[in-house]
Write an enzyme that holds these catalytic residues in place. Structure first.
Site, PDB file in Angstrom:
ATOM      1  N   GLU A 163      20.718  -8.438  -7.667  1.00 32.05           N
ATOM      2  CA  GLU A 163      20.695  -8.013  -9.075  1.00 32.05           C
ATOM      3  C   GLU A 163      19.276  -7.840  -9.623  1.00 32.05           C
ATOM      4  OE1 GLU A 163      23.124 -10.779 -11.222  1.00 32.05           O
ATOM      5  OE2 GLU A 163      24.921 -10.263 -10.113  1.00 32.05           O
ATOM      6  N   GLU A 270      31.576  -8.710  -3.384  1.00 29.91           N
ATOM      7  CA  GLU A 270      32.069  -9.775  -4.278  1.00 29.91           C
ATOM      8  C   GLU A 270      33.305  -9.321  -5.046  1.00 29.91           C
ATOM      9  OE1 GLU A 270      28.970 -11.402  -6.795  1.00 29.91           O
ATOM     10  OE2 GLU A 270      27.474 -11.311  -5.196  1.00 29.91           O
TER      11      GLU A 270
HETATM   12  C1  XIL Z   1      28.608 -16.970  -9.758  1.00 34.62           C
HETATM   13  C2  XIL Z   1      29.439 -18.124  -9.222  1.00 34.62           C
HETATM   14  O1  XIL Z   1      30.676 -17.620  -8.799  1.00 34.62           O
HETATM   15  C3  XIL Z   1      29.629 -19.185 -10.287  1.00 34.62           C
HETATM   16  O2  XIL Z   1      30.288 -20.318  -9.732  1.00 34.62           O
HETATM   17  C4  XIL Z   1      28.275 -19.595 -10.866  1.00 34.62           C
HETATM   18  O3  XIL Z   1      28.477 -20.491 -11.920  1.00 34.62           O
HETATM   19  C5  XIL Z   1      27.522 -18.371 -11.365  1.00 34.62           C
HETATM   20  O4  XIL Z   1      27.381 -17.440 -10.299  1.00 34.62           O
HETATM   21  N1  XIL Z   1      27.126 -12.136  -9.031  1.00 34.62           N
HETATM   22  C6  XIL Z   1      26.584 -12.913  -8.027  1.00 34.62           C
HETATM   23  C7  XIL Z   1      27.088 -14.286  -7.797  1.00 34.62           C
HETATM   24  O5  XIL Z   1      25.762 -12.407  -7.246  1.00 34.62           O
HETATM   25  O6  XIL Z   1      26.101 -15.148  -7.304  1.00 34.62           O
HETATM   26  C8  XIL Z   1      27.714 -14.859  -9.047  1.00 34.62           C
HETATM   27  O7  XIL Z   1      28.310 -16.098  -8.698  1.00 34.62           O
HETATM   28  C9  XIL Z   1      28.720 -13.901  -9.627  1.00 34.62           C
HETATM   29  C10 XIL Z   1      28.068 -12.594 -10.013  1.00 34.62           C
END
Ligand code: XIL
Length: 355
Positions: A163, A270
Site C-alpha cells: 500500500e 487478500e
Molecule cells: C489487517 C488485519 O486483518 C487486522 O487484523 C489488523 O488489525 C489490521 O490489518 N490490507 C492489508 C492487511 O495489507 O495487512 C490488513 O490486515 C488488511 C488490509
C-alpha cells in the site's frame, strides 16, 4: 418376545444416531480431502491460500483442521508486520511468525510473507524516533535482511511493499517517503532480493484491481522498476470488495493483461467480500457473493501469470471485517460454524472446471 424388543430397540437406536449426525452442524464436515480446494487446485497448479491469525491457530482445533484441509498456501495476517516482529529497535520477536511457518511446514503448505514495508503497523520507537535519512535506511535494511534472512528458503514470496500508492496514483505520504524519498521502493526490493534471491517479491495494493488513476500509478512505477532491472516479481491485488462495490471484471482482466505484458506475475492476495451494503434476501446476497468470488478466481486462472489466489482469512468467525464494521458481516467462504458457503462452492466449481 424379549429378543424381539431388543432388536427393535437396536434398530431405533441406530436410526436415531444417524438422524442426530445429519442434524448436528458440528458433525457435518462436507468437503473431504478429495474435494477440498487444495485438491481441486492440483489441476491448475494454483497456490490457493488464506491469511492466518495467531490466536485461533493456537486455540481452535477446527480452524487448524479446515486450514490444513483446504489450502496449500498461507500468509500471516499480522504476525510478520513491523510492529509484531520488530517491536524494539534492537529486538526482534519471531515467536508468532515461527509458529505459523512451523504449522505450514507440518502441513505441507507454502508460506507467503506479509509484509516488509507498510506505513501502518509500525512500532512506536520507529514512528516517534527522530532518525536521519541514513539511520532510517540502515534500520530498514537491517529489518529486511533479518526478517527475510531468517525465513530464507521457507518463505516463497513476500509482499515486499504494501500500500504505497495514493488514490490519485501518486506516492502515498509516509515516513518512508518523507525521510528516504521515492527511492525507498527500489531499496526494499533490492535488499529483500539480496537477503533471499529465490523469494518472489511483490508490490501489494488495494483498490488497484480495475482501471483507475491508482492502478495507472502502480503500472507506471512497476514498469519503471522492470526497465531499470529492479528485482520485482509482480503485483498483488488485494481485492477487498463488497456487494455494493463489485469489481469490474472486464477491467480487472485488462489490468492483469497489461502487467502480464510487462513480464510480471499478478496475484490475488487478500480477497474478501463484505455483504453489509448488499441488496436482497440473505440467500440472494450469498449468491452475489459467490458469483464475485467465482468470477475473480476464473479471471485469475485465465491468465498464465496469475498463479496465486488468497483470501484474507477463511471463516466468518474471525474475519477482520467484523472488527471494522462492528457487525458480524460474513465476508468469507466458510460461515462461523465452519460450514462451506455458496462462495466456497463457487471457488470449488471454478477450480474443478479449470484446465
Ligand atoms: C489487517 C488485519 O486483518 C487486522 O487484523 C489488523 O488489525 C489490521 O490489518 N490490507 C492489508 C492487511 O495489507 O495487512 C490488513 O490486515 C488488511 C488490509
Amino acid at each position: 418376545m424379549k429378543r424381539y424388543f431388543l432388536l427393535i430397540f437396536i434398530v431405533l437406536f441406530i436410526v436415531s444416531c444417524s438422524l442426530i449426525k445429519h442434524n448436528s452442524p458440528s458433525l457435518i464436515v462436507r468437503p473431504t480431502s478429495t474435494s477440498s480446494l487444495k485438491f481441486l487446485a492440483l489441476k491448475s497448479g494454483i497456490e490457493i491460500g488464506a491469511a492466518v491469525a495467531l490466536q485461533p491457530l493456537r486455540e481452535d482445533e477446527t480452524y487448524r483442521e479446515v486450514l490444513a484441509r483446504e489450502f496449500n498456501t498461507l500468509i500471516p495476517e499480522n504476525a510478520m508486520k513491523f510492529d509484531a516482529i520488530h517491536p524494539e529497535r534492537y529486538q526482534y520477536k519471531f515467536k508468532g511468525a515461527d509458529e505459523i511457518v512451523d504449522f505450514a511446514e507440518k502441513n505441507n503448505m507454502k508460506v507467503f510473507g506479509h509484509t516488509l514495508l507498510w506505513h501502518i503497523a509500525l512500532p512506536k520507537w520507529l514512528k516517534e524516533g527522530d532518525f536521519t535519512r541514513n539511520e532510517l535506511m540502515g534500520i530498514l535494511r537491517d529489518h529486511i535482511y533479518t526478517v527475510v534472512g531468517r525465513y530464507k528458503g521457507k518463505i516463497v514470496a513476500w509482499d515486499a511493499v504494501n500500500e504505497a500508492i495514493a488514490r490519485d496514483g501518486s506516492l502515498l505520504d509516509s515516513i518512508w517517503l518523507r525521510k528516504i524519498g521515492p527511492e525507498y521502493l527500489d531499496l526494499v526490493f533490492q535488499w529483500a532480493h539480496e537477503a533471499d534471491p529465490n523469494a518472489r517479491l511483490f508490490f501489494n495494493e488495494f483498490s488497484a484491481e480495475g482501471l483507475s488513476s491508482k492502478s495507472d500509478g502502480l503500472y507506471a512505477i512497476v514498469s519503471s522498476m522492470v526497465q531499470r532491472g529492479i528485482p520485482i516479481t509482480g503485483i498483488g491485488l488485494q481485492m477487498h470488495k463488497s456487494l455494493g462495490n463489485p469489481p469490474n471484471v472486464q477491467q480487472v482482466a485488462k489490468n492483469i493483461k497489461r502487467f502480464a505484458d510487462l513480464g510480471l506475475e499478478v496475484q490475488i492476495t487478500e480477497m474478501d467480500v463484505k455483504t453489509g451494503d448488499g441488496k436482497g434476501s440473505l440467500s440472494q446476497k450469498m449468491d452475489q457473493q459467490a458469483k464475485m468470488y467465482g468470477d475473480i478466481l476464473h479471471i485469475c486462472l485465465s491468465f498464465s501469470n496469475c498463479k496465486t489466489f488468497m483470501l484474507w482469512g477463511f471463516t466468518d468467525r474471525y474475519s477482520w471485517i467484523n472488527s471494522i464494521t462492528g457487525t458480524q458481516d460474513g465476508p468469507l467462504i466458510f460461515d462461523i460454524s465452519y460450514q462451506p458457503k455458496k462462495s466456497y462452492d463457487a471457488l470449488a466449481s471454478v477450480l474443478n472446471n479449470s484446465k
